[in-house]
Design an enzyme around this catalytic site. Structure first.
Site, PDB file in Angstrom:
ATOM      1  N   LYS A 198     -26.501 -10.371  -9.997  1.00  0.00           N
ATOM      2  CA  LYS A 198     -25.441 -11.308  -9.628  1.00  0.00           C
ATOM      3  C   LYS A 198     -24.624 -10.802  -8.433  1.00  0.00           C
ATOM      4  O   LYS A 198     -24.028 -11.597  -7.709  1.00  0.00           O
ATOM      5  CB  LYS A 198     -24.498 -11.538 -10.815  1.00  0.00           C
ATOM      6  CG  LYS A 198     -25.156 -12.047 -12.085  1.00  0.00           C
ATOM      7  CD  LYS A 198     -25.553 -13.510 -11.988  1.00  0.00           C
ATOM      8  CE  LYS A 198     -26.042 -14.075 -13.302  1.00  0.00           C
ATOM      9  NZ  LYS A 198     -27.358 -13.596 -13.731  1.00  0.00           N
TER      10      LYS A 198
HETATM   11  C1  LIG Z   1     -28.526 -14.182 -14.240  1.00  0.00           C
HETATM   12  C2  LIG Z   1     -29.700 -13.328 -14.551  1.00  0.00           C
HETATM   13  C3  LIG Z   1     -31.020 -13.835 -14.596  1.00  0.00           C
HETATM   14  C4  LIG Z   1     -31.329 -15.305 -14.418  1.00  0.00           C
HETATM   15  O1  LIG Z   1     -31.154 -15.768 -13.109  1.00  0.00           O
HETATM   16  P1  LIG Z   1     -31.045 -17.342 -12.848  1.00  0.00           P
HETATM   17  O2  LIG Z   1     -30.662 -17.458 -11.423  1.00  0.00           O
HETATM   18  O3  LIG Z   1     -29.978 -17.836 -13.772  1.00  0.00           O
HETATM   19  O4  LIG Z   1     -32.372 -17.935 -13.146  1.00  0.00           O
HETATM   20  C5  LIG Z   1     -32.057 -12.956 -14.844  1.00  0.00           C
HETATM   21  N1  LIG Z   1     -31.833 -11.646 -15.077  1.00  0.00           N
HETATM   22  C6  LIG Z   1     -30.580 -11.117 -15.044  1.00  0.00           C
HETATM   23  C7  LIG Z   1     -30.404  -9.676 -15.348  1.00  0.00           C
HETATM   24  C8  LIG Z   1     -29.481 -11.931 -14.779  1.00  0.00           C
HETATM   25  O5  LIG Z   1     -28.248 -11.396 -14.775  1.00  0.00           O
END
Ligand SMILES: *Cc1c(COP(=O)(O)O)cnc(C)c1O
Length: 506
Positions: free
Chosen positions: A114
């Site tokens: 993120k």
């Molecule tokens: C948010 C997240 C995802 C999923 O990503 P999206 O963009 O919501 O598909 C996968 N792995 C981790 C560790 C995340 O924090």
């Protein structure tokens, strides 16, 4: 670039407006009216900052309600600095022998993928608010099941004109995640535990947004609410950049030649990350196939196979919690592209999803989807076995989210015979989920103390603990506070120190 709504219910808007606004007020998501084209030859030798500028400027820069080139350059420099990512390369690639090239997206300040978007969004958001002449301070309310909260706190920390307040289920996040949040510094940050689960936190935040009268009062106090979740275009666009970067890293590693096709493999939850891969593909990156990997909550893999999106099913808690999602919001943007911008169809489908809990796409749309996406899922056992298999074969340590992707990719490769070089997104440091990773690799139970387990994992696998998670118990932490789910608005008012006279409307 103009932006339009996937449901045809918003006026054409500029980049700064869509980022300030987040989502379309009456439902629907903002998408760019067209997709810009880039020339790989001109991009291949750029550093990350230069590449980010080339990828983002056609979307974000322009006259009027868009950003100037200077503003975009400054935001990129502030977000992806060597200080924040501890290197000039924010997203390094590890090429696994006889396997995918792993794009590590977790070298940011909170060890979560993120960070790739939440480091830049605050700069874009505060820039947008200024540009639009709004005088209010922006208050970001975040409901989190763990990872997004800390990434948002770090992203908005000390960004002028913004404040960020995070709500998390007080007994529902890991010890490490809670400590990460409570040890955030910054005078504009706040963290509150909520007596309830993640859904209670999310409902509470939604209630804050939905109460127009209350928002008017906040506005009189000098504040306006905004959101930092992944339906905001300002979070999505920065993710397109690292697919180009990953491709050029594969090129630099000698894994491919310029122009060669690749397959992109993405562990998917809200469909944001994989949607960014789709945009990169449409911009000219030679990605032949997108492999969409789910855990046991396999709504998307069922949808890709059948054309039926059906959320009416049990919710499973898994070892890859950031993918425990039954409504993948960003799929709406992808379907808008797959229907060649048919807002009428999109409105009908999402109306069905809201009222009946499912919808079915027509055959033409399903075939278009299947010509680009391959879906698959991993059970808990398969995820743990994959961590172990990759570690034994290569010494590389994956977190459970990445392992879901790796498993689904190996299934895809076997069933299709497709040996095109693959780029696999690694979305979390293994130290964020160290008990699961430690037991997968050693076959030993991890014990209750997550911090001790991190040290044991580091010793067993001979890798360094991510700096964001190291000695985290020795940092100064703020006191843990908790509120009742029903008291959300009151908690926000108190945190903002709004005088009671304003709130009572005198
Ligand atoms: C948010 C997240 C995802 C999923 O990503 P999206 O963009 O919501 O598909 C996968 N792995 C981790 C560790 C995340 O924090």
């Amino acid at each position: 670039m103009n932006y339009i709504s996937t449901r045809g219910n918003a006026p054409e808007s500029g980049a700064a407006e869509v980022i300030a606004q987040g989502m379309v007020q009456r439902g629907g998501l903002f998408v760019p009216e067209s997709i810009p084209q880039l020339d790989l030859e001109l991009l291949k030798n750029l550093n990350y900052h230069q590449l980010a500028f080339q990828v983002l400027s056609p979307y974000l820069c322009g006259e009027g309600k868009a950003y100037t080139e200077e503003e975009l350059k400054d935001s990129i420099a502030a977000a992806y600095s060597a200080e924040r990512f501890e290197s000039d390369n924010p997203a390094p690639v590890k090429v696994l022998p006889d396997g995918p090239s792993v794009l590590e997206l977790w070298h940011g300040p909170t060890a979560a993928f993120k960070d790739m978007a939440l480091q830049i969004l605050p700069h874009l958001l505060s820039g947008a608010v200024k540009k639009l002449g709004r005088k209010k301070e922006v208050v970001i309310l975040v409901a989190t099941s763990g990872d997004t909260g800390k990434a948002a706190l770090e992203g908005f920390r000390d960004v002028p004109g913004t404040r960020v307040l995070v709500f998390y289920p007080k007994d529902g996040v890991s010890k490490v995640q809670e400590l990460q949040m409570l040890t955030t510094s910054g005078s504009n940050t706040g963290v509150m535990g909520v007596d309830g689960n993640f859904d209670d936190c999310q409902t509470m935040v939604k209630n804050c947004f939905g109460d127009l009268f209350w928002n008017k009062k906040l506005s009189e106090g000098g504040f306006e609410l905004s959101s930092a979740n992944s339906i905001n275009w300002g979070r999505l666009a920065p993710q397109i950049v690292y697919y180009f970067w990953g491709y050029f890293e594969m090129l630099r590693a000698g894994r491919i030649r310029l122009g060669d096709p690749i397959v992109a493999v993405v562990p998917t939850g809200n469909f944001g990350n994989i949607l960014a891969a789709y945009y990169a593909r449409e911009m000219g990156l030679p990605v032949t196939r997108l492999v969409c990997a789910s855990n046991k909550n396999k709504v998307l893999s069922d949808f890709i196979a059948t054309g039926e999106y059906d959320r009416r099913r049990d919710f499973h808690k898994t070892s890859s919690p950031s993918m425990d999602i039954l409504i993948s919001s960003n799929l709406e943007r992808f379907l808008f592209e797959m229907t060649r911008h048919n807002a009428g169809k999109l409105s009908r489908w999402y109306d069905d999803l809201g009222r009946k809990g499912h919808f079915h796409v027509d055959d033409t749309t399903r075939q278009r989807i299947q010509s680009i996406l391959s879906g698959g899922f991993a059970t808990e056992e398969e995820t743990m076995a994959e961590i172990k298999r990759v570690y034994d074969a290569t010494g590389y340590v994956m977190d459970p989210h990445t392992a879901v992707g790796s498993h689904v990719y190996e299934c895809y490769r076997k069933s299709s015979g497709d040996e095109t070089p693959a780029l696999l997104c690694s979305t979390a440091s293994p130290f964020k989920f160290n008990p699961a990773v430690y037991s997968a690799i050693t076959g030993q139970p991890a014990g209750d103390d997550e911090l001790a387990t991190a040290a044991k994992l580091s010793g067993a696998a001979k890798i360094e603990i991510h700096r964001a998670l190291k000695d985290i118990d020795k940092l100064p932490a703020r006191a843990k506070t908790s509120i009742k789910a029903a008291d959300g608005k009151l908690a926000v008012e108190r945190w903002l120190k709004l005088p009671e006279t304003v709130m009572k409307g005198k």
